[in-house]
Design a protein around this motif. Structure first.
Motif, PDB file in Angstrom:
ATOM      1  N   ARG A  55       5.270 -11.848 -19.748  1.00  9.76           N
ATOM      2  CA  ARG A  55       6.176 -11.755 -18.604  1.00  9.76           C
ATOM      3  C   ARG A  55       6.629 -13.131 -18.096  1.00  9.76           C
ATOM      4  O   ARG A  55       7.372 -13.207 -17.121  1.00  9.76           O
ATOM      5  CB  ARG A  55       5.496 -11.004 -17.461  1.00  9.76           C
ATOM      6  CG  ARG A  55       5.119  -9.566 -17.792  1.00  9.76           C
ATOM      7  CD  ARG A  55       4.541  -8.876 -16.565  1.00  9.76           C
ATOM      8  NE  ARG A  55       4.126  -7.499 -16.855  1.00  9.76           N
ATOM      9  CZ  ARG A  55       3.863  -6.591 -15.923  1.00  9.76           C
ATOM     10  NH1 ARG A  55       3.982  -6.905 -14.638  1.00  9.76           N
ATOM     11  NH2 ARG A  55       3.479  -5.375 -16.254  1.00  9.76           N
ATOM     12  N   GLY A  56       6.145 -14.188 -18.702  1.00 10.10           N
ATOM     13  CA  GLY A  56       6.552 -15.519 -18.275  1.00 10.10           C
ATOM     14  C   GLY A  56       5.539 -16.233 -17.404  1.00 10.10           C
ATOM     15  O   GLY A  56       5.728 -17.404 -17.044  1.00 10.10           O
ATOM     16  N   GLY A  91       9.490 -15.745 -11.556  1.00 11.03           N
ATOM     17  CA  GLY A  91      10.602 -15.875 -12.484  1.00 11.03           C
ATOM     18  C   GLY A  91      10.149 -16.086 -13.921  1.00 11.03           C
ATOM     19  O   GLY A  91       8.960 -16.259 -14.206  1.00 11.03           O
ATOM     20  N   ALA A  92      11.089 -16.092 -14.820  1.00  4.49           N
ATOM     21  CA  ALA A  92      10.795 -16.259 -16.242  1.00  4.49           C
ATOM     22  C   ALA A  92      10.207 -17.629 -16.551  1.00  4.49           C
ATOM     23  O   ALA A  92       9.579 -17.820 -17.598  1.00  4.49           O
ATOM     24  CB  ALA A  92      12.066 -16.050 -17.065  1.00  4.49           C
ATOM     25  N   ASP A  93      10.394 -18.592 -15.639  1.00  5.40           N
ATOM     26  CA  ASP A  93       9.833 -19.933 -15.829  1.00  5.40           C
ATOM     27  C   ASP A  93       8.432 -20.071 -15.264  1.00  5.40           C
ATOM     28  O   ASP A  93       7.874 -21.170 -15.231  1.00  5.40           O
ATOM     29  CB  ASP A  93      10.746 -20.987 -15.199  1.00  5.40           C
ATOM     30  CG  ASP A  93      10.898 -20.809 -13.689  1.00  5.40           C
ATOM     31  OD1 ASP A  93      10.444 -19.772 -13.159  1.00  5.40           O
ATOM     32  OD2 ASP A  93      11.471 -21.716 -13.049  1.00  5.40           O
TER      33      ASP A  93
END
Length: 376
Positions: A150-151, A350-352
């Motif tokens: 999921r990041g 978030g993805a980061d």
């Protein structure tokens, strides 16, 4: 602008969870948790603005009297009057949620999120997924892999088993599953000792820490009770791995003493426990910076978790020595959909691997009044 009314809203109907869970810090004979609750404080004003914050316990009459009819902008005055108790303990009424509501009001009046009002240095903060239960090595490894998919780039594991060797086996399994793709933190919960908890002597804590450092663990949290400043300082000096703690410390003075003693590499004040608040987080961040240390605020679980998280994020946006924000996540029960139920929009990673700081005025979040009304 003047405060005209202080309102506390609590659920009277149980809020069902999608499953049961047992926190690592609960006593063995405590029933599994199947529901959650919320408690919110609202500060109403004569200009129609309403400040919100998480709440715990009754509001002391002196606090209520000092707020009614007052300008909410005088937050430092409120902090000086009600949040500087040097003899503070967890038994004292917490007014941290009220202080948060004052900041929310000030941000709304200024049309700015709190972190920009304070003087921003960033608009997103790296997050670690804070698990809560004692799971098997295989279950933890599987969850860590899912989080990474999921990041998410950091995970905190619970070490609270009768035999520390079993704790270490869990960390080894997670490290083998994710390699170097995730930072691993571990929480020993040794400030919560009782007759039912496994107790670590200083020698045990050092022995476990030696193995954790070999496994590349980022921090070891609460390896000793917070009163053992000497033992914690010895560990902080001895290991490259960070020693973290302080989530139960009720005042800025306890953090001052611990940091000056060298007890923590990473201080973990909770924005709502005791007399901390957003102002206290800022003070602890300065104390930590002055002693070459870091700060990673503790974020409480439960139905008002979204409010706790939003407050911690707003404070963290204004200081640079906070490497991670705690994000409660323990599938399938502790999720944004459950923990942030009373918000119109959950706060997401978030993805980061970072959490964007909500950028609407004040805390940057809105209450889901329809959901709240359903359970009041």
């Amino acid at each position: 602008m003047k405060i005209t009314k202080i309102e506390v809203i609590r659920n009277t109907k149980p809020i069902p969870l999608p499953g049961s869970w047992r926190p690592a810090w609960d006593e063995p004979d405590t029933p599994d948790i199947t529901t959650m609750s919320f408690s919110i404080v609202k500060l109403h004003t004569d200009e129609g603005l309403v400040g919100i914050g998480p709440h715990a316990g009754p509001i002391p009459p002196l606090v209520e009297q000092s707020l009614l009819g007052q300008d909410p902008a005088y937050i430092q005055g409120f902090f000086d009057a009600h949040m500087r108790g040097r003899g503070g303990s967890l038994g004292r009424p917490s007014v941290g949620g009220i202080e948060i509501a004052l900041w929310d009001l000030l941000g709304k009046a200024a049309g700015l999120p709190i972190f920009k009002l304070l003087g921003a240095c960033r608009d997103r903060v790296p997050a670690y997924a804070a698990t809560a239960q004692l799971r098997t090595a295989g279950e933890y490894a599987e969850m860590a892999v899912e989080f990474r998919r999921r990041g998410i780039r950091a995970i905190k594991l619970r070490m609270h088993r009768p035999d520390p060797a079993d704790d270490l086996a869990v960390v080894r399994a997670v490290r083998a599953a994710v390699g170097d793709a995730m930072e691993i933190m571990v929480d020993a919960n040794q400030n919560n000792v009782s007759l039912h908890y496994p107790y670590w002597t200083l020698r045990t804590a050092i022995r476990v820490a030696e193995e954790l450092e070999e496994l590349g663990v980022y921090w070891l949290e609460e390896p000793r009770p917070r009163s053992d400043l000497e033992g914690l300082a010895e560990m902080a000096e001895r290991f490259e791995m960070y020693i973290a703690g302080g989530e139960h410390s009720p005042s800025i003075y306890e953090f001052r003493d611990a940091l000056w003693a060298g007890a923590y590499d990473i201080a973990q004040p909770d924005v709502t426990i005791g007399q901390i608040g957003i102002s206290g987080l800022r003070i602890v961040s300065v104390l930590a910076d002055a002693t070459g240390r870091l700060i990673a605020p503790h974020v409480s679980s439960g139905g008002t978790n979204g409010l706790h998280l939003a407050a911690a994020l707003q404070a963290m946006g204004a200081f640079a020595n906070g490497p991670y924000v705690e994000y409660k996540l323990d599938l399938p029960v502790l999720t944004p959909e459950t923990s942030h139920l009373i918000l119109t929009e959950p706060i997401l990673i978030g993805a980061d691997g970072c959490v964007p700081i909500p950028d609407k005025p004040g805390l940057g979040i809105e209450l889901n009044e329809e959901v709240i009304a359903r359970y009041v």
